[in-house]
Scaffold this motif. Structure first.
Motif, PDB file in Angstrom:
ATOM      1  N   ASN A   1      98.820  10.484  20.729  1.00  0.00           N
ATOM      2  CA  ASN A   1      98.117   9.999  21.905  1.00  0.00           C
ATOM      3  C   ASN A   1      98.246  10.998  23.046  1.00  0.00           C
ATOM      4  O   ASN A   1      99.307  11.617  23.230  1.00  0.00           O
ATOM      5  N   ALA A   2      97.169  11.164  23.798  1.00  0.00           N
ATOM      6  CA  ALA A   2      97.167  12.066  24.960  1.00  0.00           C
ATOM      7  C   ALA A   2      97.672  13.452  24.583  1.00  0.00           C
ATOM      8  O   ALA A   2      98.445  14.076  25.316  1.00  0.00           O
TER       9      ALA A   2
ATOM     10  N   GLU B   1     109.109  -0.526  24.335  1.00  0.00           N
ATOM     11  CA  GLU B   1     108.639   0.596  23.520  1.00  0.00           C
ATOM     12  C   GLU B   1     108.460   0.180  22.066  1.00  0.00           C
ATOM     13  O   GLU B   1     109.265  -0.570  21.512  1.00  0.00           O
TER      14      GLU B   1
ATOM     15  N   ALA C   1     100.583   0.369  28.200  1.00  0.00           N
ATOM     16  CA  ALA C   1     100.555   1.094  29.471  1.00  0.00           C
ATOM     17  C   ALA C   1     100.452   2.595  29.232  1.00  0.00           C
ATOM     18  O   ALA C   1      99.757   3.296  29.977  1.00  0.00           O
ATOM     19  N   SER C   2     101.131   3.091  28.183  1.00  0.00           N
ATOM     20  CA  SER C   2     101.094   4.524  27.885  1.00  0.00           C
ATOM     21  C   SER C   2     101.489   4.734  26.433  1.00  0.00           C
ATOM     22  O   SER C   2     102.084   3.863  25.798  1.00  0.00           O
TER      23      SER C   2
ATOM     24  N   GLY D   1     102.348   8.218  23.471  1.00  0.00           N
ATOM     25  CA  GLY D   1     102.412   9.651  23.199  1.00  0.00           C
ATOM     26  C   GLY D   1     103.442   9.932  22.130  1.00  0.00           C
ATOM     27  O   GLY D   1     104.385   9.158  21.942  1.00  0.00           O
TER      28      GLY D   1
ATOM     29  N   THR E   1     104.240   2.378  24.803  1.00  0.00           N
ATOM     30  CA  THR E   1     104.992   1.585  25.773  1.00  0.00           C
ATOM     31  C   THR E   1     104.057   0.562  26.386  1.00  0.00           C
ATOM     32  O   THR E   1     102.945   0.899  26.811  1.00  0.00           O
TER      33      THR E   1
END
Length: 421
Positions: free
Chosen positions: A57-58, A42, A28-29, A31, A36
Motif C-alpha cells: 500500500n502507498a 494494527e 486509516a492507513s 503500508g 491500521t
C-alpha cells in the motif's frame, strides 16, 4: 478521530447491505505488511486487497507517479485525446506476458471488464458463439462474467438470466479428482466439450491457470497444456485469466509460464495497478487487431492516473525482484504449515498465493464451519485473512510481496494459534 463504531453506524444508513466487508474496522492507513484502523488497531495483511497491493500500500514510486500525473492532467479519454502512458503500459504488457508472437494490448477498468473484452475479441475473430469455462471458476460480477463464474452464492443468486452460449467443463482438482493425472483430467474435460458443444462452435476456452475464488485450485501438471493444445487444434482462442495470478504473485510474472504456456489472450488487473483500478487484455496481434476501430474501449479505460500507477508498480516489481520475494514468501508459509492437523487436507499454491483446505478429519468432506472459525480467530488476533472455495472451506493467503519477514512470521504465529482453536 471518528471511530469504527461511529463509521459503521453511518454505513448502515448510507451503504447498500449487498456490499459486505470481511472485518468491521475502518482503515486509516496501510503500508508494507500492515493495515491500521481508525481506532489505532494494527492488522497484519494476508489479503492485499484481494491480490491487488502486490507492491504494498502507498508504494513510494506509485505515490510519486500518481501525484505527478494528477498535477498534469487527470482524464482526457484515450479514445478522444490519447497520451503516452497508455501506450507505455501496453508496451509493458507485451514485453512481460509469455508468447513469442507479435502482440497487441488494450486497457480497461476492472478484471471483469477485461474478461468481457477478451470474449468479445475471441468471438469477433473466430465468428463463433460458444465460450468454455470450468468448474470452480470465478471471472467477475457483470452479467456475462457471472455466467462464466461457477459459484452461485454470493455471486449469481437471483441475478439471472445470464448471457447465453457459456458451457462448463470439469476442472483438474487433484484433491478431489480420484487420482486423475493432468492429461487424464484434460481428456475428461475435452470429452464434455466435444459432446456438449462441438469444437467447431467454440470461440474461446477461458481458464485461470490457478483458480482464485474457486479455492486456489492448482491443476495437475499437464492439464493446462493439453487444454491449450485442444483449443489450438480446433481453432478456438485459449484465454488465460491471470487477473489474480499475474504480476509476480505466483513467483513468475504470470502463472502460465510455469508449464510453458503461451496463451492466445491474457487478461490482467488487480496487482497491475499498485492499488489503482486498471486492467488489460494482451495477446496475438491477429486476434486483437481483428476488431474494428471503436469496437474496444471505454470512457475510463487506461485512465492516465491509473496508467502512471501501473508503470510505477511494474518498475517497483522489477527493482525489488518481487518474483523472488513471492517464491520466498511461499516457501516460508508452506514451511510454517508443514505439520498439518487432521482437519487440513492440503496446503497448496505457488509463490505468495497459498491456501489450506479444511475437511472433516478422515474424509474429504468440506468443513466450511471450521474454516470460518479459524479465519475469525485470525481476525480477532490481528491477522487479516480471506476464505474462498466452492464449498467455503479454503483459507487463502495473499500477503503483499513487500511484507517484512517479521510481519510475515508474526502473521503465521497468529495463524498457527488460530488453528489450535
Amino acid at each position: 478521530m471518528t471511530t469504527s463504531e461511529e463509521l459503521h453506524k453511518r454505513r448502515l444508513a448510507a451503504v447498500a447491505k449487498g456490499v459486505g466487508s470481511v472485518i468491521p474496522s475502518y482503515v486509516a492507513s496501510a503500508g508494507g505488511g500492515t493495515i491500521t484502523d481508525v481506532d489505532g488497531r494494527e492488522w497484519i495483511d494476508f489479503a492485499s486487497g484481494i491480490a491487488v497491493t502486490n507492491v504494498g500500500n502507498a508504494a513510494p514510486r506509485v505515490v510519486e507517479a500518481v501525484r505527478a500525473q494528477v498535477e498534469r492532467f487527470t482524464h482526457t479519454c484515450f479514445m478522444v485525446a490519447p497520451y503516452e502512458s497508455y501506450v507505455a503500459v501496453c508496451e509493458q504488457l507485451i514485453d512481460l506476458t509469455p508468447g513469442s508472437f507479435e502482440k497487441r494490448a488494450a486497457l480497461f477498468n476492472s478484471g471483469a471488464e477485461a474478461v468481457e473484452n477478451a470474449v468479445k475479441i475471441a468471438r469477433h475473430a473466430t465468428g463463433r458463439p460458444a465460450v468454455v469455462v470450468f468448474d470452480h471458476a470465478y471471472h467477475g460480477r457483470t452479467n456475462l462474467t457471472m455466467a462464466l463464474t461457477a459459484k452461485n452464492m454470493p455471486y449469481k443468486h437471483r441475478f439471472g438470466p445470464f448471457a447465453p452460449e457459456v458451457y462448463r467443463a470439469p476442472m483438474s482438482y487433484p484433491l478431489r479428482d480420484g487420482g486423475l493425472t493432468g492429461p487424464e483430467a484434460a481428456r475428461r474435460a475435452i470429452d464434455v466439450i466435444e459432446k456438449q458443444v462441438g469444437g467447431a462452435n467454440v470461440a474461446a476456452v477461458l481458464i485461470e491457470p490457478i483458480q482464485g475464488e474457486g479455492g486456489f485450485v492448482v491443476p495437475a501438471p499437464g492439464f493446462l497444456p493439453a487444454i491449450a493444445a485442444w483449443a489450438k487444434a480446433n481453432g478456438a482462442v485459449f484465454i488465460a485469466d491471470e487477473i489474480q495470478t499475474g504480476f509476480a504473485r505466483t513467483g513468475q510474472w504470470f502463472a502460465s509460464e510455469d508449464e510453458g504456456l503461451e496463451p492466445d489472450l491474457i487478461t490482467t488487473a488487480k496487482g497491475m495497478g499498485g492499488g489503482l483500478p486498471i486492467a488489460g487484455v494482451v495477446g496475438r496481434a491477429d486476434l486483437m487487431d481483428a476488431v474494428h476501430a471503436g469496437g474496444l474501449g471505454g470512457t475510463y479505460g487506461g485512465n492516465p492516473v491509473a496508467c502512471a500507477a501501473a508503470l510505477a508498480a511494474i518498475e517497483t516489481m522489477r527493482e525489488l525482484d518481487l518474483n523472488t520475494a513471492a517464491q520466498r514468501i511461499g516457501e516460508t508459509i508452506k514451511a510454517a504449515l508443514a505439520d498439518l492437523d487432521p482437519g487440513v487436507a492440503e496446503v497448496r499454491g505457488r509463490g505468495a498465493m497459498i491456501a489450506m483446505e479444511f475437511v472433516i478429519p478422515g474424509t474429504i468432506e468440506p468443513d466450511a464451519t471450521r474454516t470460518a472459525a479459524v479465519s475469525k480467530a485470525c481476525h480477532e488476533a490481528g491477522l487479516l485473512t480471506l476464505t474462498c472455495g466452492t464449498y467455503g472451506n479454503v483459507l487463502r493467503f495473499l500477503p503483499p510481496l513487500v511484507i517484512p519477514d517479521e510481519d510475515l512470521r508474526r502473521g503465521l504465529d497468529i495463524l498457527r494459534s488460530a488453528l489450535r482453536t
